[in-house]
Design a protein around this motif. Sequence first.
Motif, PDB file in Angstrom:
ATOM      1  N   HIS A 257     -68.926  24.193  59.992  1.00  0.00           N
ATOM      2  CA  HIS A 257     -68.187  23.515  59.854  1.00  0.00           C
ATOM      3  C   HIS A 257     -68.769  22.119  58.954  1.00  0.00           C
ATOM      4  N   LYS A 258     -70.064  21.799  59.631  1.00  0.00           N
ATOM      5  CA  LYS A 258     -70.822  20.643  58.947  1.00  0.00           C
ATOM      6  C   LYS A 258     -71.078  20.799  57.415  1.00  0.00           C
ATOM      7  N   ASN A 259     -71.364  22.218  56.929  1.00  0.00           N
ATOM      8  CA  ASN A 259     -71.413  22.286  55.493  1.00  0.00           C
ATOM      9  C   ASN A 259     -70.174  22.035  54.920  1.00  0.00           C
ATOM     10  N   PHE A 260     -69.075  22.686  55.319  1.00  0.00           N
ATOM     11  CA  PHE A 260     -67.741  22.785  54.935  1.00  0.00           C
ATOM     12  C   PHE A 260     -67.237  21.308  54.787  1.00  0.00           C
ATOM     13  N   TYR A 261     -67.342  20.466  55.792  1.00  0.00           N
ATOM     14  CA  TYR A 261     -66.979  18.948  55.950  1.00  0.00           C
ATOM     15  C   TYR A 261     -67.633  18.363  55.009  1.00  0.00           C
ATOM     16  N   ASN A 262     -69.004  18.467  54.756  1.00  0.00           N
ATOM     17  CA  ASN A 262     -69.885  17.565  53.845  1.00  0.00           C
ATOM     18  C   ASN A 262     -69.571  17.980  52.344  1.00  0.00           C
ATOM     19  N   ARG A 263     -69.440  19.410  52.097  1.00  0.00           N
ATOM     20  CA  ARG A 263     -69.517  19.941  50.694  1.00  0.00           C
ATOM     21  C   ARG A 263     -68.170  20.033  50.114  1.00  0.00           C
ATOM     22  N   SER A 264     -67.154  20.203  50.925  1.00  0.00           N
ATOM     23  CA  SER A 264     -65.687  20.571  50.396  1.00  0.00           C
ATOM     24  C   SER A 264     -64.782  19.393  50.975  1.00  0.00           C
ATOM     25  N   PHE A 265     -64.814  19.163  52.249  1.00  0.00           N
ATOM     26  CA  PHE A 265     -63.435  18.366  52.896  1.00  0.00           C
ATOM     27  C   PHE A 265     -63.794  17.014  52.508  1.00  0.00           C
ATOM     28  N   LYS A 266     -64.842  16.126  52.652  1.00  0.00           N
ATOM     29  CA  LYS A 266     -64.883  14.789  52.290  1.00  0.00           C
ATOM     30  C   LYS A 266     -64.868  14.553  50.876  1.00  0.00           C
ATOM     31  N   PRO A 267     -65.387  15.491  49.888  1.00  0.00           N
ATOM     32  CA  PRO A 267     -65.091  14.924  48.579  1.00  0.00           C
ATOM     33  C   PRO A 267     -63.462  15.180  48.138  1.00  0.00           C
ATOM     34  N   ALA A 268     -62.941  16.119  48.617  1.00  0.00           N
ATOM     35  CA  ALA A 268     -61.656  16.458  48.490  1.00  0.00           C
ATOM     36  C   ALA A 268     -60.577  15.283  48.979  1.00  0.00           C
ATOM     37  N   VAL A 269     -61.037  14.675  50.108  1.00  0.00           N
ATOM     38  CA  VAL A 269     -60.374  13.425  50.594  1.00  0.00           C
ATOM     39  C   VAL A 269     -60.528  12.233  49.639  1.00  0.00           C
ATOM     40  N   ARG A 270     -61.465  12.321  49.136  1.00  0.00           N
ATOM     41  CA  ARG A 270     -61.990  10.993  48.138  1.00  0.00           C
ATOM     42  C   ARG A 270     -60.832  11.313  46.926  1.00  0.00           C
ATOM     43  N   ALA A 271     -61.180  12.554  46.508  1.00  0.00           N
ATOM     44  CA  ALA A 271     -60.415  12.909  45.123  1.00  0.00           C
ATOM     45  C   ALA A 271     -58.802  12.961  45.386  1.00  0.00           C
ATOM     46  N   ALA A 272     -58.355  13.077  46.384  1.00  0.00           N
ATOM     47  CA  ALA A 272     -57.024  12.916  46.606  1.00  0.00           C
ATOM     48  C   ALA A 272     -56.349  11.478  47.060  1.00  0.00           C
ATOM     49  N   GLY A 273     -57.480  10.767  47.162  1.00  0.00           N
ATOM     50  CA  GLY A 273     -57.052   9.076  47.374  1.00  0.00           C
ATOM     51  C   GLY A 273     -56.481   8.995  48.690  1.00  0.00           C
ATOM     52  N   LEU A 274     -57.140   9.799  49.651  1.00  0.00           N
ATOM     53  CA  LEU A 274     -56.703   9.703  51.257  1.00  0.00           C
ATOM     54  C   LEU A 274     -57.666   8.288  51.747  1.00  0.00           C
ATOM     55  N   PRO A 275     -57.401   8.028  52.898  1.00  0.00           N
ATOM     56  CA  PRO A 275     -58.550   6.710  53.445  1.00  0.00           C
ATOM     57  C   PRO A 275     -59.653   7.692  53.640  1.00  0.00           C
ATOM     58  N   GLU A 276     -60.775   6.722  53.254  1.00  0.00           N
ATOM     59  CA  GLU A 276     -61.973   7.341  53.276  1.00  0.00           C
ATOM     60  C   GLU A 276     -62.162   7.853  54.759  1.00  0.00           C
ATOM     61  N   ARG A 277     -61.873   7.188  55.797  1.00  0.00           N
ATOM     62  CA  ARG A 277     -62.179   7.576  57.070  1.00  0.00           C
ATOM     63  C   ARG A 277     -61.645   8.945  57.737  1.00  0.00           C
ATOM     64  N   THR A 278     -60.562   9.435  56.705  1.00  0.00           N
ATOM     65  CA  THR A 278     -59.996  10.749  57.401  1.00  0.00           C
ATOM     66  C   THR A 278     -60.825  11.850  57.713  1.00  0.00           C
ATOM     67  N   ARG A 279     -60.943  12.501  58.765  1.00  0.00           N
ATOM     68  CA  ARG A 279     -61.369  13.467  59.476  1.00  0.00           C
ATOM     69  C   ARG A 279     -60.791  14.767  59.540  1.00  0.00           C
ATOM     70  N   PHE A 280     -61.264  15.911  59.550  1.00  0.00           N
ATOM     71  CA  PHE A 280     -60.720  17.050  59.642  1.00  0.00           C
ATOM     72  C   PHE A 280     -59.737  17.250  60.814  1.00  0.00           C
ATOM     73  N   HIS A 281     -60.108  16.568  61.812  1.00  0.00           N
ATOM     74  CA  HIS A 281     -59.455  16.338  63.179  1.00  0.00           C
ATOM     75  C   HIS A 281     -58.426  15.737  62.988  1.00  0.00           C
ATOM     76  N   ASP A 282     -58.207  14.814  61.910  1.00  0.00           N
ATOM     77  CA  ASP A 282     -56.717  14.163  61.820  1.00  0.00           C
ATOM     78  C   ASP A 282     -56.003  14.966  61.304  1.00  0.00           C
ATOM     79  N   LEU A 283     -56.101  15.954  60.559  1.00  0.00           N
ATOM     80  CA  LEU A 283     -54.823  17.135  60.193  1.00  0.00           C
ATOM     81  C   LEU A 283     -54.339  17.422  61.563  1.00  0.00           C
ATOM     82  N   ARG A 284     -54.728  17.566  62.713  1.00  0.00           N
ATOM     83  CA  ARG A 284     -54.496  17.895  64.040  1.00  0.00           C
ATOM     84  C   ARG A 284     -53.568  16.579  64.378  1.00  0.00           C
ATOM     85  N   HIS A 285     -53.939  15.399  64.286  1.00  0.00           N
ATOM     86  CA  HIS A 285     -53.197  14.231  64.497  1.00  0.00           C
ATOM     87  C   HIS A 285     -51.810  14.462  63.798  1.00  0.00           C
ATOM     88  N   SER A 286     -52.062  14.596  62.408  1.00  0.00           N
ATOM     89  CA  SER A 286     -50.845  14.576  61.746  1.00  0.00           C
ATOM     90  C   SER A 286     -49.970  15.533  61.954  1.00  0.00           C
TER      91      SER A 286
END
Length: 390
Positions: A275-304
């Motif tokens: 998960h750490k590798n996925f989070y740093n290499r794929s998830f966070k770059p995609a959050v920024r590229a999609a224009g989402l709030p920088e603080r968005t975490r994978f766990h926020d998908l559960r909240h969503s």
Amino acid sequence: MAVTKLENGRWEASYRDPSGRERVKRHRTRAEADRWLTTVKGQIHRGDYVDPRLGRTLFSRWAQEWLDGSAHLKPKTRADYEGLLRVHVMPTFADRAVAAITPGDVRRFISDKVGSGSAPGTVRGARKVLRLVLAVAQAEGAIRSNPCDGVRVPPSPKAEMVFLDAEQVEALAQTIDPRYSTMIRVAAYTGMRAGEIEALRVGRTDLEVGRLTIAESVTEVQGHGLVFGQPKTYERRSVTLPPFLTEELRSHFGGRDLDPQAFVFTSPEGGVIHHKNFYNRSFKPAVRAAGLPERTRFHDLRHSCAALCIALGAHPKAIQERLGHSSITVTLDRYGHLFPKLDEALTGRLDELHREAVSSFRPGPISDGASQDLRRGPSASRGLSADLGV
């Protein structure tokens, strides 16, 4: 219990503790010996007797006994506790006799940790571990009470939740590496935790009925690597899939005859996702590229997922079951602020109920059996019952 005068003029008081072991202590005078025995007798009678020998035992010994008895903990929880014990608690208390640790010592320990810049969560965790170790000593009769009880710690700031709408979820799914697009949608529309998704196996997907069975979770534990275990609440559960996700998973499988033990989602190398590798290499770059709030975490998908369900009018019990919360109280505590103002809606319906009753009232004698039907409109009671979910 007995008091004996020794040849040197001192007095020896003796008694047998609740385990039958004889205890002896010498005093200068007979009065001191009698007072001591009276105190001990009262402690034994009240059930709050403590073993002075055990009380002199070092905290480090009780810490080891606590660790030896914590095999029931999940590997990650145990590793976290061990780290807190080693780094924060032992340097202060390891060489202290357990009975000599006072509430004041605990307060100073917490104050020192806060003053040195330790995060509130770390201080809270260290205090919890200290309390757990001392609870073992208390249970064994080494101390009368736990010196951590009543000692307050700074509150941990709650991480601000990010709630993505359906369009934002889709933007993230289409921006991230395509191998993870379906994984993003599964997280946002089922509410599964990251470890549950990454441990999901092909044999636990039933695409004929559109259902996933959640029976396993994976987490990365320092010093142990990837560790598989039960979900957070220790219970299996299942979640239903919207039809679009059922079709998407079929496409994800590509019509292949897969091993039931194979993982639904894998790393680029084909293994279990770290998960750490996925989070740093794929998830966070995609959050920024999609224009989402920088603080968005994978766990926020559960909240969503919770927010989307609430917006659709889902009952809190249904949301609890989908998210796998231990109780509906957890669901309401976490997401209660997202629910409509139910009390306001109820007040409005009560007003409507009264007005309908007045308008439908007909003067004249009313039999007991027909009183309710004549005095209030039939639609009122049905409407109120529906509003309350009865």
